[in-house]
Design a protein around this motif. Structure first.
Motif, PDB file in Angstrom:
ATOM      1  N   ASN A 682       5.505 -16.401  -6.147  1.00 16.83           N
ATOM      2  CA  ASN A 682       5.289 -16.961  -4.808  1.00 16.83           C
ATOM      3  C   ASN A 682       5.662 -15.904  -3.781  1.00 16.83           C
ATOM      4  OD1 ASN A 682       5.038 -19.321  -2.800  1.00 16.83           O
ATOM      5  ND2 ASN A 682       7.096 -18.543  -2.379  1.00 16.83           N
ATOM      6  N   LEU A 683       4.769 -15.628  -2.846  1.00 14.98           N
ATOM      7  CA  LEU A 683       5.024 -14.663  -1.776  1.00 14.98           C
ATOM      8  C   LEU A 683       5.561 -15.396  -0.548  1.00 14.98           C
ATOM      9  CD1 LEU A 683       4.798 -11.825  -0.464  1.00 14.98           C
ATOM     10  CD2 LEU A 683       2.439 -12.432   0.162  1.00 14.98           C
ATOM     11  N   PHE A 684       6.777 -15.054  -0.149  1.00 16.90           N
ATOM     12  CA  PHE A 684       7.368 -15.649   1.053  1.00 16.90           C
ATOM     13  C   PHE A 684       6.820 -14.985   2.305  1.00 16.90           C
ATOM     14  CE2 PHE A 684      10.617 -16.484  -2.179  1.00 16.90           C
ATOM     15  CZ  PHE A 684      10.826 -17.834  -1.990  1.00 16.90           C
ATOM     16  N   GLY A 685       6.577 -13.686   2.229  1.00 15.35           N
ATOM     17  CA  GLY A 685       6.070 -12.973   3.390  1.00 15.35           C
ATOM     18  C   GLY A 685       6.292 -11.490   3.248  1.00 15.35           C
ATOM     19  N   VAL A 686       5.926 -10.779   4.299  1.00 14.01           N
ATOM     20  CA  VAL A 686       5.991  -9.318   4.298  1.00 14.01           C
ATOM     21  C   VAL A 686       6.706  -8.857   5.560  1.00 14.01           C
ATOM     22  CG1 VAL A 686       4.649  -7.183   4.311  1.00 14.01           C
ATOM     23  CG2 VAL A 686       3.835  -9.154   2.994  1.00 14.01           C
ATOM     24  N   VAL A 687       7.547  -7.848   5.406  1.00 15.49           N
ATOM     25  CA  VAL A 687       8.155  -7.211   6.564  1.00 15.49           C
ATOM     26  C   VAL A 687       7.702  -5.766   6.590  1.00 15.49           C
ATOM     27  CG1 VAL A 687      10.191  -8.701   6.675  1.00 15.49           C
ATOM     28  CG2 VAL A 687      10.238  -6.645   5.267  1.00 15.49           C
ATOM     29  N   GLY A 688       7.680  -5.192   7.772  1.00 14.22           N
ATOM     30  CA  GLY A 688       7.299  -3.797   7.907  1.00 14.22           C
ATOM     31  C   GLY A 688       8.517  -2.899   7.908  1.00 14.22           C
ATOM     32  N   ALA A 703      -6.580  -8.844   6.947  1.00 13.72           N
ATOM     33  CA  ALA A 703      -6.899  -7.579   6.272  1.00 13.72           C
ATOM     34  C   ALA A 703      -5.743  -7.146   5.376  1.00 13.72           C
ATOM     35  CB  ALA A 703      -7.209  -6.505   7.307  1.00 13.72           C
ATOM     36  N   LEU A 704      -4.506  -7.280   5.893  1.00 17.00           N
ATOM     37  CA  LEU A 704      -3.346  -6.893   5.087  1.00 17.00           C
ATOM     38  C   LEU A 704      -3.147  -7.865   3.930  1.00 17.00           C
ATOM     39  CD1 LEU A 704      -0.904  -5.048   4.690  1.00 17.00           C
ATOM     40  CD2 LEU A 704       0.379  -6.511   6.263  1.00 17.00           C
ATOM     41  N   LYS A 705      -3.428  -9.145   4.187  1.00 19.80           N
ATOM     42  CA  LYS A 705      -3.252 -10.150   3.138  1.00 19.80           C
ATOM     43  C   LYS A 705      -4.179  -9.874   1.964  1.00 19.80           C
ATOM     44  CE  LYS A 705      -2.526 -15.162   2.885  1.00 19.80           C
ATOM     45  NZ  LYS A 705      -3.035 -15.367   1.551  1.00 19.80           N
ATOM     46  N   VAL A 706      -5.410  -9.456   2.271  1.00 16.23           N
ATOM     47  CA  VAL A 706      -6.375  -9.153   1.213  1.00 16.23           C
ATOM     48  C   VAL A 706      -5.861  -8.005   0.342  1.00 16.23           C
ATOM     49  CG1 VAL A 706      -8.681  -8.207   0.770  1.00 16.23           C
ATOM     50  CG2 VAL A 706      -8.373 -10.023   2.454  1.00 16.23           C
ATOM     51  N   LYS A 707      -5.156  -7.041   0.959  1.00 18.28           N
ATOM     52  CA  LYS A 707      -4.631  -5.900   0.207  1.00 18.28           C
ATOM     53  C   LYS A 707      -3.350  -6.260  -0.566  1.00 18.28           C
ATOM     54  CE  LYS A 707      -6.297  -2.389   3.505  1.00 18.28           C
ATOM     55  NZ  LYS A 707      -5.864  -1.301   4.427  1.00 18.28           N
ATOM     56  N   VAL A 708      -2.521  -7.118   0.039  1.00 20.57           N
ATOM     57  CA  VAL A 708      -1.218  -7.414  -0.553  1.00 20.57           C
ATOM     58  C   VAL A 708      -1.328  -8.386  -1.726  1.00 20.57           C
ATOM     59  CG1 VAL A 708       1.017  -8.528  -0.144  1.00 20.57           C
ATOM     60  CG2 VAL A 708       0.118  -6.888   1.514  1.00 20.57           C
ATOM     61  N   ASP A 709      -2.173  -9.408  -1.594  1.00 26.08           N
ATOM     62  CA  ASP A 709      -2.238 -10.468  -2.614  1.00 26.08           C
ATOM     63  C   ASP A 709      -2.448  -9.944  -4.029  1.00 26.08           C
ATOM     64  OD1 ASP A 709      -1.617 -12.458  -0.902  1.00 26.08           O
ATOM     65  OD2 ASP A 709      -3.646 -13.226  -0.641  1.00 26.08           O
ATOM     66  N   ASN A 732      -1.262   4.474   1.128  1.00 26.89           N
ATOM     67  CA  ASN A 732      -1.740   5.834   0.891  1.00 26.89           C
ATOM     68  C   ASN A 732      -3.257   5.846   0.961  1.00 26.89           C
ATOM     69  OD1 ASN A 732      -1.845   8.533   0.247  1.00 26.89           O
ATOM     70  ND2 ASN A 732      -1.520   8.227  -1.948  1.00 26.89           N
ATOM     71  N   MET A 733      -3.789   6.564   1.963  1.00 28.84           N
ATOM     72  CA  MET A 733      -5.247   6.637   2.146  1.00 28.84           C
ATOM     73  C   MET A 733      -5.854   5.234   2.259  1.00 28.84           C
ATOM     74  SD  MET A 733      -5.791   9.916   2.146  1.00 28.84           S
ATOM     75  CE  MET A 733      -7.564  10.051   1.923  1.00 28.84           C
ATOM     76  N   HIS A 734      -5.153   4.387   3.074  1.00 29.82           N
ATOM     77  CA  HIS A 734      -5.593   3.012   3.344  1.00 29.82           C
ATOM     78  C   HIS A 734      -5.534   2.121   2.105  1.00 29.82           C
ATOM     79  CE1 HIS A 734      -6.814   4.378   7.279  1.00 29.82           C
ATOM     80  NE2 HIS A 734      -7.595   5.304   6.726  1.00 29.82           N
ATOM     81  N   GLN A 735      -4.912   2.604   1.065  1.00 32.93           N
ATOM     82  CA  GLN A 735      -4.730   1.809  -0.142  1.00 32.93           C
ATOM     83  C   GLN A 735      -3.240   1.508  -0.308  1.00 32.93           C
ATOM     84  OE1 GLN A 735      -7.212   0.640  -2.272  1.00 32.93           O
ATOM     85  NE2 GLN A 735      -8.587   1.412  -0.675  1.00 32.93           N
ATOM     86  N   LEU A 736      -2.923   0.293  -0.732  1.00 38.13           N
ATOM     87  CA  LEU A 736      -1.532  -0.085  -0.949  1.00 38.13           C
ATOM     88  C   LEU A 736      -1.165   0.077  -2.418  1.00 38.13           C
ATOM     89  CD1 LEU A 736      -1.181  -3.324   1.223  1.00 38.13           C
ATOM     90  CD2 LEU A 736      -0.809  -0.949   1.892  1.00 38.13           C
ATOM     91  N   GLN A 737       0.056   0.534  -2.659  1.00 35.02           N
ATOM     92  CA  GLN A 737       0.537   0.636  -4.024  1.00 35.02           C
ATOM     93  C   GLN A 737       1.999   0.236  -4.086  1.00 35.02           C
ATOM     94  OE1 GLN A 737      -0.272   4.965  -4.283  1.00 35.02           O
ATOM     95  NE2 GLN A 737       1.930   5.204  -4.730  1.00 35.02           N
ATOM     96  N   ILE A 738       2.388  -0.369  -5.191  1.00 39.82           N
ATOM     97  CA  ILE A 738       3.778  -0.781  -5.380  1.00 39.82           C
ATOM     98  C   ILE A 738       4.616   0.426  -5.769  1.00 39.82           C
ATOM     99  CG2 ILE A 738       5.351  -2.156  -6.797  1.00 39.82           C
ATOM    100  CD1 ILE A 738       3.226  -4.294  -6.978  1.00 39.82           C
TER     101      ILE A 738
END
Length: 818
Positions: A682-688, A703-709, A732-738
């Protein structure tokens, strides 16, 4: 009763934890808020402390996260139509802000008054020259003091009264202490900077009384003028070492009755002349040669000394003061534990034990810091210990820190010091001073020699000499029942005895229990010393025959508290333990807490069902487990003590939180907070995360949600246990990575609980105990603030590095980003 128009009350908090200020102010605020919540008043609490527990209280109080500045408070006063401000739960921070608000004219403009302490009193206390006039009015002797506006006048005064002198900026922009200067050159070097940090460009200069005894008195006064002394404390060190860096004994140990009564009378007179409604802490300098005294400090608010007084005596100071602030008088306030209908709060506490407050250090983490003790406080926390003698209490205090932080207590190996080095340490006290004093006695230094070199009362060296004699008796009599029994009575721990016998501590424990039949017994801490029947829930151990503690009935859980305050966790760990206790109770457990941090939030009355004020050591935990037979034991993180208990076949439920924080200074852009329960994410949310490693709650765009989910769904591959996790994400280069997935860090838990409106500590506790927890999602709280760590570099006189490790933070704060 308080005037009916006092409908909207603003309580000013103390801000984030730092040297000189732990969670004692918030502990008082919690109790005041709980009492006031029973009335029809509207409560507001403002602080910049990101580790505040106030947002999670089950009472009606509006929590305001804001910088503690005059401008932000003026805005709060206007927006919320505040009638009354309460500064006594906010330490010196709230007192100085109240002074500045009064000087700005806003209090008069809005018809706002202060509660507990008047603006006139605040103004007098903040100005030593004015305070001296008040003291002279009540015929109390005063230290020669003046307020100057230039270097010339400062030097002229210093030459007239003679060096050494102390200086302190008036209405300082930052927290400052009196600093001692021994000559004209030292004084001139520092005056310029002192003038700069003063709002009024003024500096107080006073004659030094270094070498005098430092005595503390805690008194309470109500609106009709009834007064009582709660507690007297005596500093081990004379004036010249900050009281926060000195060992404190309570009750006082070396005063004559004439001296004690003189100081008591003076403290009560001060509370009366200042028209205090509530608590007042008065510090004295007592001339050991003739018994004459000076008043060195007056704190009409809750501080570490009033917190220690409450723990030492069992008198519920904050609850009683809350009722005084609500309009009741001492003769009307009942102490809930007293089992006589006519026994009210107007009783002066009596102690049948000795209590010790012992400073703790973090110098192992700040190796370049100057460890010499002076008038600038350097200890990052403290522990307390109770015993039937001064020796027992002191030994238990030493054991409170010796098991985990000995290197931080004595940075030098005292046994390896040359005579010249040892003498230098004795004359110029440094962190871990008691270790060097014990070593000097082992080497044959006499009581008179040590008293002359250190200006510490000879009484304490007789006590230390007694401990050294007991050490030698143990060395000479391995596995001797009489030697063991005497050592236990005077506070020696099994581990200490094992070291002297050169065996394992388990061997000592087995011999003590199975052959010598020497067991710990427990005594109650309450303010009447047995004069009245009193129901207490607070106990300490000793080695006598009578045991006053009755085993707790029902389903029960033992919670290991924070104990010794440390950098990195400090107030955040207290927050987590506070929430853990409350969730355990909601799950049907009676909570038994072991803790001995005198400033601890978790030691407020009526939070835990039973409290043991004991060193957090293996021995004490095993003793309490034997005494209480808890169904479960719960602790934060993987401490050494947990490991040692597990090795002894004790099952401990460890909260899956990190005590060392998330990956430090890692390059990242976002952090997601998730729960993982039996494979369900379960995702509670995101902080920057910005370039300063500060956290800003952000609203997740589509847009961020589509990348994070998708990333979150794959986070399970990094997780092996149920719990709450931080997912560190890099773009990185508009791509998200863990980058990493780690258990939620204790340091971040309070702020993220606030940002996502969640009780993360409670959820983690429930998952740990039951294997699951019902998750409710709430919208992220929006606000113009960010979260950052607070470090003690400045207070240690060190330059803050560009990227300091989060594990060396001492607190956390909200910052405005408007």
């Amino acid at each position: 009763m308080a005037r009916s128009r006092a409908k909207n009350i603003l309580i000013i908090g103390a801000g984030p934890t730092q040297i000189g200020r732990d969670t004692e102010s918030e502990a008082a605020a919690v109790q005041i808020i709980k009492n006031f919540a029973e009335t029809d008043r509207n409560l507001f609490y403002v602080t910049s402390d990101a580790n505040s527990v106030i947002p999670r209280l089950d009472v009606d109080v509006k929590f305001i996260e804001a910088e503690l500045t005059v401008n932000s408070l003026i805005q709060i006063l206007r927006e919320n139509e505040i009638d009354v401000i309460l500064p006594v739960a906010g330490n010196t921070v709230a007192l100085q802000l109240s002074e500045q608000l009064n000087e700005s004219g806003i209090l008069k403009e809005l018809n706002v008054r202060t509660l507990g302490v008047t603006t006139t009193t605040i103004h007098n206390i903040n100005n030593p020259e004015l305070m001296n006039r008040v003291l002279k009015h009540i015929k109390e002797p005063t230290i020669p003091t003046t307020v100057v506006e230039n270097v010339t006048d400062a030097l002229r005064f210093a030459k007239r009264v003679g060096f050494p002198v102390l200086i302190k900026p008036i209405a300082s922009l930052t927290k400052t202490n009196r600093i001692k200067y021994d000559n004209e050159h030292q004084l001139m070097e520092m005056l310029e900077s002192a003038f700069k940090v003063s709002i009024t460009n003024q500096v107080a200069v006073e004659k030094s009384v270094v070498g005098y005894k430092e005595i503390e008195m805690i008194v309470i006064r109500d609106a009709e003028g009834s007064k009582l002394l709660i507690n007297g404390g005596e500093n081990f060190n004379p004036i010249g070492v900050h009281s926060g860096d000195s060992i404190i004994f309570s009750p006082t140990q070396t005063l004559t009755d004439v001296e004690f009564q003189s100081l008591r009378t003076a403290a009560l007179k001060i509370a009366e002349i200042l028209k205090i409604k509530g608590v007042c802490h008065v510090q004295f300098a007592l001339d050991p040669t003739d018994g004459k005294h000076f008043i060195t400090r007056i704190n009409p608010f809750f501080d570490r000394s009033s917190a220690f007084a409450a723990r030492a005596t069992g008198y519920p100071i904050a609850n009683v003061v809350a009722k005084i602030l609500m309009g009741q008088n001492l003769r009307e306030i009942k102490l809930s534990g007293v089992q006589r209908h006519d026994s009210l709060a107007l009783i002066e506490p009596v102690m049948d034990h000795i209590a010790v407050r012992f400073p703790t250090w973090s110098f192992a983490s700040f190796k370049n810091a100057n460890q010499q003790l002076n008038t600038r406080m350097k200890s990052t926390g403290s522990v307390m210990a109770f015993g039937r003698s001064a020796e027992e209490a002191l030994q238990k205090a030493i054991r409170s820190v010796d098991s985990t932080t000995a290197a931080e207590q004595a940075a030098l190996d005292e046994s390896q010091l040359s005579e010249a080095q040892l003498i230098n340490v004795l004359i110029h006290p440094r962190a871990g001073e008691v270790y060097y004093l014990l070593e000097a006695i082992r080497r044959g230094y006499t009581v008179d020699e040590l008293a002359k070199m250190t200006h510490i009362d000879a009484f304490y060296f007789y006590k230390l000499r007694h401990l050294v004699k007991l050490e030698q008796r143990l060395r000479d009599n391995r596995f001797d029942m009489a030697a063991l029994q005497e050592a236990k009575y005077f506070g020696f721990g099994d581990t200490q005895i094992a070291h002297l016998w050169q065996v394992r501590s388990d061997e000592v424990r087995d011999f003590r229990i199975k052959k010598a039949h020497v067991f710990a017994t427990y005594k109650g801490v309450e303010p009447t010393a047995g004069e009245f029947p009193y129901l207490t829930n607070t106990y300490y151990s000793t080695f006598e025959d009578e045991d006053e503690a009755v085993r707790t009935t029902g389903k029960k859980i033992l919670v290991l508290g924070t104990a010794n305050s440390q950098v990195g966790t400090n107030s955040a760990a207290e927050y987590t333990t506070f929430q853990t206790i409350q969730r355990c109770q909601k799950l049907g457990y009676k909570v038994i807490l072991i803790n001995n941090n005198p400033n601890a939030l978790t030691l407020i009355p009526d939070l835990a069902d039973k409290i043991y004020l004991e060193p957090l050591t293996v021995e004490n935990c095993l003793n309490i487990i034997h005494q209480e037979k808890p169904d479960k034991i719960i602790a934060q993180g993987k401490w050494e003590i947990v490991t040692q208990l597990v090795l002894r076949n004790v099952q401990v439920e460890q909260l899956p939180v990190s005590r060392t924080t998330r990956s430090e200074n890692i390059e990242a852009d976002y952090m997601g907070v998730i729960s993982s329960i039996n494979g369900s994410i379960n995702l509670f949310g995101v902080v920057g995360i910005d370039e300063d490693n500060m956290f800003i709650p952000i609203e997740v765009s589509e847009a961020l949600k589509v990348k994070v989910d998708p990333l979150i769904k794959n986070a399970n591959q990094h997780i092996t246990n149920n719990g709450i996790y931080s997912v560190i994400i890099k773009e990185n280069m508009h791509q998200l990575q863990i980058v990493s997935v780690v258990p939620l860090a204790v340091q971040d838990l309070p702020f993220l609980s606030f940002a996502f409106d969640q009780d993360f500590a409670g959820i983690i506790t429930e998952i740990t105990l039951n294997g699951s927890s019902k998750i409710e999602n709430h919208p992220i709280i929006q606000g113009d603030y960010r979260y950052s760590h607070v470090y003690p570099y400045t207070q240690f006189g060190l330059k803050k590095p560009q990227n300091p490790p989060f594990s060396l933070a001492i607190g956390a704060e909200f910052q405005s980003i408007k």
